[in-house]
Design a protein around this motif. Structure first.
Motif, PDB file in Angstrom:
ATOM      1  N   ASP A  54       0.807  -1.225   0.000  1.00  0.00           N
ATOM      2  CA  ASP A  54       0.000   0.000   0.000  1.00  0.00           C
ATOM      3  C   ASP A  54       0.837   1.270   0.000  1.00  0.00           C
ATOM      4  O   ASP A  54       0.436   2.279  -0.557  1.00  0.00           O
ATOM      5  CB  ASP A  54      -0.919   0.014   1.234  1.00  0.00           C
ATOM      6  CG  ASP A  54      -2.015  -1.035   1.115  1.00  0.00           C
ATOM      7  OD1 ASP A  54      -2.241  -1.525  -0.015  1.00  0.00           O
ATOM      8  OD2 ASP A  54      -2.627  -1.381   2.145  1.00  0.00           O
ATOM      9  N   TYR A  55       1.994   1.230   0.681  1.00  0.00           N
ATOM     10  CA  TYR A  55       2.795   2.457   0.833  1.00  0.00           C
ATOM     11  C   TYR A  55       4.255   2.192   0.482  1.00  0.00           C
ATOM     12  O   TYR A  55       4.797   1.140   0.820  1.00  0.00           O
ATOM     13  CB  TYR A  55       2.738   2.974   2.282  1.00  0.00           C
ATOM     14  CG  TYR A  55       1.338   3.160   2.807  1.00  0.00           C
ATOM     15  CD1 TYR A  55       0.631   4.341   2.553  1.00  0.00           C
ATOM     16  CD2 TYR A  55       0.719   2.157   3.553  1.00  0.00           C
ATOM     17  CE1 TYR A  55      -0.662   4.513   3.038  1.00  0.00           C
ATOM     18  CE2 TYR A  55      -0.572   2.323   4.037  1.00  0.00           C
ATOM     19  CZ  TYR A  55      -1.258   3.504   3.778  1.00  0.00           C
ATOM     20  OH  TYR A  55      -2.528   3.666   4.257  1.00  0.00           O
ATOM     21  N   GLY A  56       4.886   3.174  -0.157  1.00  0.00           N
ATOM     22  CA  GLY A  56       6.313   3.109  -0.464  1.00  0.00           C
ATOM     23  C   GLY A  56       6.976   4.410  -0.051  1.00  0.00           C
ATOM     24  O   GLY A  56       6.460   5.493  -0.350  1.00  0.00           O
ATOM     25  N   ILE A  57       8.094   4.315   0.662  1.00  0.00           N
ATOM     26  CA  ILE A  57       8.840   5.495   1.098  1.00  0.00           C
ATOM     27  C   ILE A  57      10.281   5.316   0.630  1.00  0.00           C
ATOM     28  O   ILE A  57      11.008   4.454   1.131  1.00  0.00           O
ATOM     29  CB  ILE A  57       8.790   5.663   2.649  1.00  0.00           C
ATOM     30  CG1 ILE A  57       7.342   5.833   3.117  1.00  0.00           C
ATOM     31  CG2 ILE A  57       9.620   6.879   3.094  1.00  0.00           C
ATOM     32  CD1 ILE A  57       6.660   4.541   3.491  1.00  0.00           C
ATOM     33  N   ALA A  58      10.695   6.130  -0.334  1.00  0.00           N
ATOM     34  CA  ALA A  58      12.031   5.989  -0.916  1.00  0.00           C
ATOM     35  C   ALA A  58      13.087   6.557   0.027  1.00  0.00           C
ATOM     36  O   ALA A  58      12.841   7.557   0.715  1.00  0.00           O
ATOM     37  CB  ALA A  58      12.095   6.701  -2.260  1.00  0.00           C
ATOM     38  N   THR A  59      14.239   5.913   0.061  1.00  0.00           N
ATOM     39  CA  THR A  59      15.331   6.321   0.951  1.00  0.00           C
ATOM     40  C   THR A  59      16.656   6.363   0.184  1.00  0.00           C
ATOM     41  O   THR A  59      16.695   6.101  -1.016  1.00  0.00           O
ATOM     42  CB  THR A  59      15.495   5.342   2.132  1.00  0.00           C
ATOM     43  OG1 THR A  59      15.922   4.069   1.612  1.00  0.00           O
ATOM     44  CG2 THR A  59      14.202   5.157   2.909  1.00  0.00           C
ATOM     45  N   THR A  60      17.720   6.649   0.913  1.00  0.00           N
ATOM     46  CA  THR A  60      19.041   6.801   0.307  1.00  0.00           C
ATOM     47  C   THR A  60      19.740   5.478   0.021  1.00  0.00           C
ATOM     48  O   THR A  60      20.693   5.441  -0.751  1.00  0.00           O
ATOM     49  CB  THR A  60      19.954   7.609   1.250  1.00  0.00           C
ATOM     50  OG1 THR A  60      19.830   7.042   2.569  1.00  0.00           O
ATOM     51  CG2 THR A  60      19.534   9.069   1.295  1.00  0.00           C
ATOM     52  N   SER A  61      19.301   4.391   0.657  1.00  0.00           N
ATOM     53  CA  SER A  61      19.947   3.089   0.446  1.00  0.00           C
ATOM     54  C   SER A  61      19.077   1.978   1.024  1.00  0.00           C
ATOM     55  O   SER A  61      18.115   2.241   1.750  1.00  0.00           O
ATOM     56  CB  SER A  61      21.325   3.045   1.123  1.00  0.00           C
ATOM     57  OG  SER A  61      21.179   3.016   2.529  1.00  0.00           O
ATOM     58  N   GLY A  62      19.469   0.756   0.723  1.00  0.00           N
ATOM     59  CA  GLY A  62      18.800  -0.389   1.327  1.00  0.00           C
ATOM     60  C   GLY A  62      19.039  -0.426   2.826  1.00  0.00           C
ATOM     61  O   GLY A  62      18.165  -0.822   3.606  1.00  0.00           O
ATOM     62  N   THR A  63      20.229  -0.007   3.214  1.00  0.00           N
ATOM     63  CA  THR A  63      20.580   0.000   4.631  1.00  0.00           C
ATOM     64  C   THR A  63      19.688   0.975   5.404  1.00  0.00           C
ATOM     65  O   THR A  63      19.143   0.618   6.464  1.00  0.00           O
ATOM     66  CB  THR A  63      22.065   0.398   4.807  1.00  0.00           C
ATOM     67  OG1 THR A  63      22.865  -0.483   4.017  1.00  0.00           O
ATOM     68  CG2 THR A  63      22.489   0.316   6.253  1.00  0.00           C
ATOM     69  N   THR A  64      19.519   2.191   4.878  1.00  0.00           N
ATOM     70  CA  THR A  64      18.669   3.154   5.589  1.00  0.00           C
ATOM     71  C   THR A  64      17.200   2.714   5.527  1.00  0.00           C
ATOM     72  O   THR A  64      16.440   2.954   6.468  1.00  0.00           O
ATOM     73  CB  THR A  64      18.839   4.589   5.049  1.00  0.00           C
ATOM     74  OG1 THR A  64      18.680   4.604   3.630  1.00  0.00           O
ATOM     75  CG2 THR A  64      20.207   5.147   5.411  1.00  0.00           C
ATOM     76  N   ALA A  65      16.821   2.037   4.453  1.00  0.00           N
ATOM     77  CA  ALA A  65      15.444   1.523   4.373  1.00  0.00           C
ATOM     78  C   ALA A  65      15.190   0.505   5.490  1.00  0.00           C
ATOM     79  O   ALA A  65      14.142   0.518   6.137  1.00  0.00           O
ATOM     80  CB  ALA A  65      15.185   0.905   2.999  1.00  0.00           C
ATOM     81  N   LEU A  66      16.164  -0.379   5.729  1.00  0.00           N
ATOM     82  CA  LEU A  66      16.028  -1.365   6.809  1.00  0.00           C
ATOM     83  C   LEU A  66      15.932  -0.669   8.167  1.00  0.00           C
ATOM     84  O   LEU A  66      15.090  -1.021   9.006  1.00  0.00           O
ATOM     85  CB  LEU A  66      17.240  -2.304   6.827  1.00  0.00           C
ATOM     86  CG  LEU A  66      17.247  -3.481   5.862  1.00  0.00           C
ATOM     87  CD1 LEU A  66      18.632  -4.111   5.826  1.00  0.00           C
ATOM     88  CD2 LEU A  66      16.205  -4.521   6.279  1.00  0.00           C
ATOM     89  N   GLU A  67      16.806   0.304   8.374  1.00  0.00           N
ATOM     90  CA  GLU A  67      16.802   1.025   9.648  1.00  0.00           C
ATOM     91  C   GLU A  67      15.454   1.723   9.865  1.00  0.00           C
ATOM     92  O   GLU A  67      14.863   1.640  10.951  1.00  0.00           O
ATOM     93  CB  GLU A  67      17.943   2.055   9.680  1.00  0.00           C
ATOM     94  CG  GLU A  67      17.976   2.812  10.992  1.00  0.00           C
ATOM     95  CD  GLU A  67      18.886   4.034  10.973  1.00  0.00           C
ATOM     96  OE1 GLU A  67      19.682   4.203  10.037  1.00  0.00           O
ATOM     97  OE2 GLU A  67      18.776   4.833  11.926  1.00  0.00           O
ATOM     98  N   GLU A  78       3.566   6.476   7.889  1.00  0.00           N
ATOM     99  CA  GLU A  78       3.640   7.836   8.463  1.00  0.00           C
ATOM    100  C   GLU A  78       4.928   8.025   9.254  1.00  0.00           C
ATOM    101  O   GLU A  78       5.611   9.036   9.108  1.00  0.00           O
ATOM    102  CB  GLU A  78       2.431   8.097   9.376  1.00  0.00           C
ATOM    103  CG  GLU A  78       1.208   8.556   8.609  1.00  0.00           C
ATOM    104  CD  GLU A  78      -0.060   8.495   9.457  1.00  0.00           C
ATOM    105  OE1 GLU A  78       0.025   8.749  10.676  1.00  0.00           O
ATOM    106  OE2 GLU A  78      -1.117   8.182   8.879  1.00  0.00           O
ATOM    107  N   ASN A  79       5.255   7.037  10.084  1.00  0.00           N
ATOM    108  CA  ASN A  79       6.507   7.118  10.848  1.00  0.00           C
ATOM    109  C   ASN A  79       7.708   7.211   9.917  1.00  0.00           C
ATOM    110  O   ASN A  79       8.625   8.012  10.145  1.00  0.00           O
ATOM    111  CB  ASN A  79       6.676   5.883  11.746  1.00  0.00           C
ATOM    112  CG  ASN A  79       5.721   5.882  12.918  1.00  0.00           C
ATOM    113  OD1 ASN A  79       5.139   6.909  13.236  1.00  0.00           O
ATOM    114  ND2 ASN A  79       5.568   4.734  13.560  1.00  0.00           N
ATOM    115  N   ALA A  80       7.710   6.378   8.883  1.00  0.00           N
ATOM    116  CA  ALA A  80       8.850   6.337   7.961  1.00  0.00           C
ATOM    117  C   ALA A  80       8.994   7.675   7.243  1.00  0.00           C
ATOM    118  O   ALA A  80      10.101   8.209   7.106  1.00  0.00           O
ATOM    119  CB  ALA A  80       8.672   5.205   6.957  1.00  0.00           C
TER     120      ALA A  80
END
Ligand SMILES: *Cc1c(COP(=O)(O)O)cnc(C)c1O
Length: 360
Positions: A46-59, A201-203
């Motif tokens: 339902d939701y996607g939040i793009a980040t700087t890397s896979g590592t930051t996505a996991l965090e 929302e948190n992400a």
């Protein structure tokens, strides 16, 4: 030389990046939003939040679920180190269970043993290693039985499926990486996917300094935002992903049929697998000689991974359990060979011939 990985950026990516440059909006903006929508739709979350890397996505995935100090997260000792580092970043404690020698991922009997013996395990962090989907029927039964959260590390499994449903849509949160050697790339980049609105929302807050209204900060966050430049590349790569994955699968099928050396154990042709790596096991302690043989014939290979995570130097001080019967054997047997989508038929035949010629 036939390389273990190949990145292909074509005219589409160049044109898309140029369009972003011309727009003047090079940081996070509408292109990122579009990429988040398209990628989450493709995966079925339902939701996607793009980040700087896979590592930051996991965090961010772990933080958004409220995992932190005092919590234990059960995970695999056999992965890229980022999957465990993320647990440490949030102040939680990793707990490891051994793997299964055929799937290279968590052995579910060992997982249940940990859950029965230890209290305080709040979540299970699984890794769809090498592009192979984990058995989601078993995993969903376990997380339900023990009432724990599920995080999927999908850094190697873009487009992989289990029962025709895409990996990354099963867990409470999932993390993807778009590093250049993965099945699709944005240069550096990652994405958190979730079906929970509170996690999204948190992400969203965490990746942008806890800020919804400009310069009003609700929480202490980070700057983990993807750029429009990266997202423009990602949109082009996403359009090519089905074809690229299909080529990987066809290459794997070719190897499954044509590699016949009985000193070598092949990974199998698995439905829904996207063959981020095609990983062989070499019997009789002869892996080093196998790699020399491949090098002499100008064929790249890679050991993913030579050490288990808990035995890494940087983890010694934590004294985690670091001896695992299966992991410790497998890490000395594995070698991955080129399976990337841009191998020609001649190259596939050459790799196969060289492997079949190998003698212990
Ligand atoms: C690549 C990878 C990551 C980290 O992704 P980055 O984009 O390199 O930060 C995490 N987990 C696994 C299993 C990976 O292969």
């Amino acid at each position: 030389m036939i390389y273990i990985a190949k990145v292909s950026l074509g005219e589409e990516e160049k044109a898309a990046v140029n369009a972003v440059m011309d727009s003047g909006m090079i940081a996070c903006g509408d292109v990122v939003k579009h990429f988040e929508e398209e990628f989450s739709k493709y995966i079925g979350a339902d939701y996607g939040i793009a980040t700087t890397s896979g590592t930051t996505a996991l965090e961010v995935a772990l933080r958004s679920l409220g995992i932190g100090p005092g919590d234990k997260v059960l995970t695999t000792p056999y992965s890229f180190i980022a999957s465990t580092n993320a647990i440490l970043y949030v102040g939680a404690t990793p707990v490891f269970a051994d793997i299964d020698e055929n799937t290279f991922t968590l052995d579910f009997e060992q997982v249940e043993k940990c859950l029965n013996e230890q209290s305080g395990i709040k979540a299970l962090l699984i890794v769809h290693l090498f592009g192979r989907p984990c058995d989601m029927d078993r995993i969903q039964a376990i997380v339900k039985k023990y009432n724990i959260m599920l995080i999927e590390d999908c850094a190697q499994a873009h487009g992989a499926t289990w029962n025709n449903k895409r990996i990354g849509s099963f867990g409470d949160a999932a993390a993807f990486s778009f590093y250049p050697t993965k099945n699709m790339t944005t240069g550096e980049g990652g994405m958190v996917l979730t079906n929970h609105s509170y996690v999204a929302e948190n992400a969203r807050l965490l990746i942008s300094h806890g800020m919804k209204v400009r310069y009003y900060h609700e929480s202490i966050g980070f700057n983990y935002r993807m750029t429009n430049i990266a997202a423009a590349i990602g949109l082009c790569q996403l359009a090519k992903l089905p074809t690229m994955n299909n080529n990987r699968y066809k290459n794997a099928a070719y190897y499954m049929e044509n590699i016949t050396n009985d000193q070598i154990i092949k990974p199998g042709l698995i439905e829904g697998h996207v063959y981020h790596q095609f990983t062989l096991r070499i019997r009789n302690y002869s892996r080093d000689r196998f790699i020399d043989h491949m090098n002499r014939h100008q064929i790249g290979s890679g050991i993913f991974y030579p050490l288990s995570i808990p035995e890494q130097e940087c983890y010694k001080k934590f004294h985690f359990q670091s001896n695992f019967t299966v992991t410790d054997r497998i890490k000395n047997e594995v070698v991955s060979i080129p399976v990337h989508p841009f191998l020609s038929e001649e190259e596939l035949a050459r790799v196969t011939g060289v492997i079949n010629d190998f003698t212990v």
